[in-house]
Design a protein around this motif. Structure first.
Motif, PDB file in Angstrom:
ATOM      1  N   UNK A 176     -13.784  60.170  78.047  1.00 14.31           N
ATOM      2  CA  UNK A 176     -14.330  60.632  77.890  1.00 14.31           C
ATOM      3  C   UNK A 176     -14.621  62.266  77.917  1.00 14.31           C
ATOM      4  N   UNK A 177     -14.451  62.688  79.527  1.00 21.18           N
ATOM      5  CA  UNK A 177     -14.528  64.054  79.864  1.00 21.18           C
ATOM      6  C   UNK A 177     -13.217  64.481  79.175  1.00 21.18           C
ATOM      7  N   UNK A 178     -12.079  63.839  79.148  1.00 16.93           N
ATOM      8  CA  UNK A 178     -10.622  64.312  78.445  1.00 16.93           C
ATOM      9  C   UNK A 178     -10.635  64.588  76.893  1.00 16.93           C
ATOM     10  N   UNK A 179     -12.047  64.395  76.623  1.00 17.16           N
ATOM     11  CA  UNK A 179     -12.158  64.370  75.446  1.00 17.16           C
ATOM     12  C   UNK A 179     -13.130  64.919  74.944  1.00 17.16           C
ATOM     13  N   UNK A 180     -13.791  66.158  75.995  1.00 19.59           N
ATOM     14  CA  UNK A 180     -14.769  67.125  75.781  1.00 19.59           C
ATOM     15  C   UNK A 180     -16.204  65.964  75.997  1.00 19.59           C
ATOM     16  N   UNK A 181     -16.600  65.663  76.115  1.00 21.02           N
ATOM     17  CA  UNK A 181     -17.196  64.997  76.067  1.00 21.02           C
ATOM     18  C   UNK A 181     -18.754  64.988  77.041  1.00 21.02           C
ATOM     19  N   UNK A 182     -19.980  65.258  77.162  1.00 14.93           N
ATOM     20  CA  UNK A 182     -20.707  65.674  77.665  1.00 14.93           C
ATOM     21  C   UNK A 182     -22.052  66.276  77.653  1.00 14.93           C
ATOM     22  N   UNK A 183     -22.687  66.201  78.803  1.00 20.08           N
ATOM     23  CA  UNK A 183     -22.768  66.644  80.277  1.00 20.08           C
ATOM     24  C   UNK A 183     -22.442  65.635  80.988  1.00 20.08           C
ATOM     25  N   UNK A 184     -22.195  65.041  81.601  1.00 22.47           N
ATOM     26  CA  UNK A 184     -22.508  63.446  82.463  1.00 22.47           C
ATOM     27  C   UNK A 184     -23.460  63.877  83.309  1.00 22.47           C
ATOM     28  N   UNK A 185     -24.201  62.376  84.008  1.00 21.85           N
ATOM     29  CA  UNK A 185     -25.832  62.173  84.572  1.00 21.85           C
ATOM     30  C   UNK A 185     -24.652  62.704  85.668  1.00 21.85           C
ATOM     31  N   UNK A 186     -25.524  63.017  87.414  1.00 22.48           N
ATOM     32  CA  UNK A 186     -24.841  62.431  88.613  1.00 22.48           C
ATOM     33  C   UNK A 186     -23.911  61.560  88.634  1.00 22.48           C
ATOM     34  N   UNK A 187     -24.717  60.562  88.294  1.00 26.03           N
ATOM     35  CA  UNK A 187     -24.106  58.549  88.207  1.00 26.03           C
ATOM     36  C   UNK A 187     -23.235  58.743  87.942  1.00 26.03           C
ATOM     37  N   UNK A 188     -22.952  59.785  86.732  1.00 27.64           N
ATOM     38  CA  UNK A 188     -21.884  59.057  85.667  1.00 27.64           C
ATOM     39  C   UNK A 188     -20.887  59.886  86.127  1.00 27.64           C
ATOM     40  N   UNK A 189     -20.555  60.875  86.643  1.00 29.31           N
ATOM     41  CA  UNK A 189     -19.949  61.988  87.781  1.00 29.31           C
ATOM     42  C   UNK A 189     -19.543  60.928  88.682  1.00 29.31           C
ATOM     43  N   UNK A 190     -20.454  61.113  89.121  1.00 26.42           N
ATOM     44  CA  UNK A 190     -19.579  60.124  90.584  1.00 26.42           C
ATOM     45  C   UNK A 190     -18.287  58.920  90.394  1.00 26.42           C
ATOM     46  N   UNK A 191     -18.792  58.378  89.057  1.00 28.30           N
ATOM     47  CA  UNK A 191     -18.012  57.291  88.930  1.00 28.30           C
ATOM     48  C   UNK A 191     -16.246  57.526  88.262  1.00 28.30           C
ATOM     49  N   UNK A 192     -16.747  58.149  87.542  1.00 28.56           N
ATOM     50  CA  UNK A 192     -15.010  59.123  87.334  1.00 28.56           C
ATOM     51  C   UNK A 192     -14.557  59.751  89.031  1.00 28.56           C
ATOM     52  N   UNK A 193     -15.874  60.118  89.809  1.00 28.10           N
ATOM     53  CA  UNK A 193     -14.409  60.471  90.765  1.00 28.10           C
ATOM     54  C   UNK A 193     -14.339  59.681  91.088  1.00 28.10           C
ATOM     55  N   UNK A 194     -15.115  58.347  91.415  1.00 30.93           N
ATOM     56  CA  UNK A 194     -14.311  56.753  91.781  1.00 30.93           C
ATOM     57  C   UNK A 194     -12.995  57.059  91.204  1.00 30.93           C
ATOM     58  N   UNK A 195     -13.454  56.276  90.010  1.00 28.41           N
ATOM     59  CA  UNK A 195     -11.480  56.439  89.106  1.00 28.41           C
ATOM     60  C   UNK A 195     -10.342  57.289  89.210  1.00 28.41           C
ATOM     61  N   UNK A 196     -10.586  58.535  89.342  1.00 28.65           N
ATOM     62  CA  UNK A 196     -10.096  59.638  89.147  1.00 28.65           C
ATOM     63  C   UNK A 196      -9.010  59.692  91.075  1.00 28.65           C
ATOM     64  N   UNK A 197     -10.010  58.966  91.406  1.00 25.41           N
ATOM     65  CA  UNK A 197      -9.456  58.495  93.149  1.00 25.41           C
ATOM     66  C   UNK A 197      -8.326  57.533  93.415  1.00 25.41           C
ATOM     67  N   UNK A 198      -8.680  56.669  92.869  1.00 22.22           N
ATOM     68  CA  UNK A 198      -7.106  55.827  92.710  1.00 22.22           C
ATOM     69  C   UNK A 198      -6.646  55.423  91.378  1.00 22.22           C
ATOM     70  N   UNK A 199      -7.162  55.997  90.647  1.00 24.27           N
ATOM     71  CA  UNK A 199      -5.804  55.940  88.998  1.00 24.27           C
ATOM     72  C   UNK A 199      -4.629  55.190  89.467  1.00 24.27           C
ATOM     73  N   UNK A 200      -3.991  56.842  90.801  1.00 25.94           N
ATOM     74  CA  UNK A 200      -2.688  56.740  90.876  1.00 25.94           C
ATOM     75  C   UNK A 200      -1.794  55.734  91.571  1.00 25.94           C
ATOM     76  N   UNK A 201      -3.296  54.809  92.177  1.00 24.24           N
ATOM     77  CA  UNK A 201      -2.585  53.208  92.602  1.00 24.24           C
ATOM     78  C   UNK A 201      -3.561  51.958  91.894  1.00 24.24           C
TER      79      UNK A 201
END
Length: 257
Positions: A176-201
């Motif tokens: 959703x962020x990549x499609x320009x949707x926002x703003x995200x709550x802090x909780x949603x931002x934390x979930x995005x960060x968790x995914x991006x941390x492991x996406x390559x693995x």
């Protein structure tokens, strides 16, 4: 007064389990249960099977399935169609499936009853679901979207946050962020960060998390492999009138139990 837990003021939210699902209202809600409810749903819908979520696998579930002329999913250790995505792929001639689940299914029903539009989201269809949700958010600025990670249960009944569901929810929110949707709550931002941390693995890390190890230990490593089929599905299962079906299909009457 607005609840401090509602993540109000943000267009995109995130929380855990049935309690979190009711605490953070959303017009569109992505329920994420990677191992295995929403993964199983995406596999079924890819095959043209309509899924009817049910909270418990008991005599009422059997009666419900009979009423719908549907197959009732049995326990994983039993022969036949189960919550295992692999068993659904191996099945033949099924049009309707009653799929009990104490986590993803229960949350989906709870949210649908509250008036939210519920999507079944997994790693398999996170990008397709983000496309679908982003279009609706663009069409109606008043809409909000929430991702709910279903989690699992400890033996005492308390919520066990399952990291695979955090990754699945974060993957959807990242899209959703990549499609320009926002703003995200802090909780949603934390979930995005968790995914991006492991996406390559991914999907490798699915085998190393507790849920993946548990399934492999019980002989269902194949289900972990299915759950890791990142972005392979282009369909968005939506719960309408008690039935989860591909989003472009019209709703069909579902008898009230």
């Amino acid at each position: 007064m607005t609840s401090p837990y509602a993540q109000s003021g943000f267009r995109v939210g995130f929380d855990w389990g049935p309690v979190g699902a009711t605490a953070v209202p959303g017009s569109l809600v992505a329920v994420v249960d990677v191992l295995s409810f929403t993964t199983a749903v995406t596999v079924a819908v890819d095959l043209g099977i309509d899924v009817y979520p049910y909270r418990w696998r008991d005599e009422t579930a059997a009666a419900y399935a009979e009423q719908l002329d549907a197959v009732l999913a049995v326990g994983r250790s039993e022969p036949g169609v189960t919550l295992s995505p692999g068993s659904i792929r191996r099945a033949a001639g099924i049009e309707r499936l009653v799929l009990p689940s104490p986590n993803g299914s229960t949350i989906s029903q709870l949210l649908s009853d509250s008036g939210s539009m519920v999507m079944a989201v997994s790693l398999r269809n996170r990008s397709a679901a983000a496309d679908w949700a982003a279009q609706r958010l663009a069409d109606d600025p008043s809409l909000t979207v929430v991702a709910v990670a279903a989690g699992e249960r400890w033996t005492d009944g308390s919520l066990r946050p399952a990291v695979e569901d955090l990754w699945g929810a974060g993957g959807f929110l990242a899209a959703l962020v990549d499609r320009g949707v926002g703003p995200l709550s802090p909780e949603a931002r934390a979930a995005v960060a968790a995914y991006r941390e492991v996406a390559g693995e991914l999907p490798e890390l699915l085998y190393e998390c507790a849920g993946g190890r548990e399934l492999a230990e019980y002989g269902f490593a194949g289900d972990v492999a299915v759950a890791g089929e990142l972005d392979i599905s282009g369909l968005v299962p939506v719960l309408q009138g008690g039935r989860i079906t591909e989003s472009s299909k019209p709703p069909r009457f579902c008898p009230v139990t």
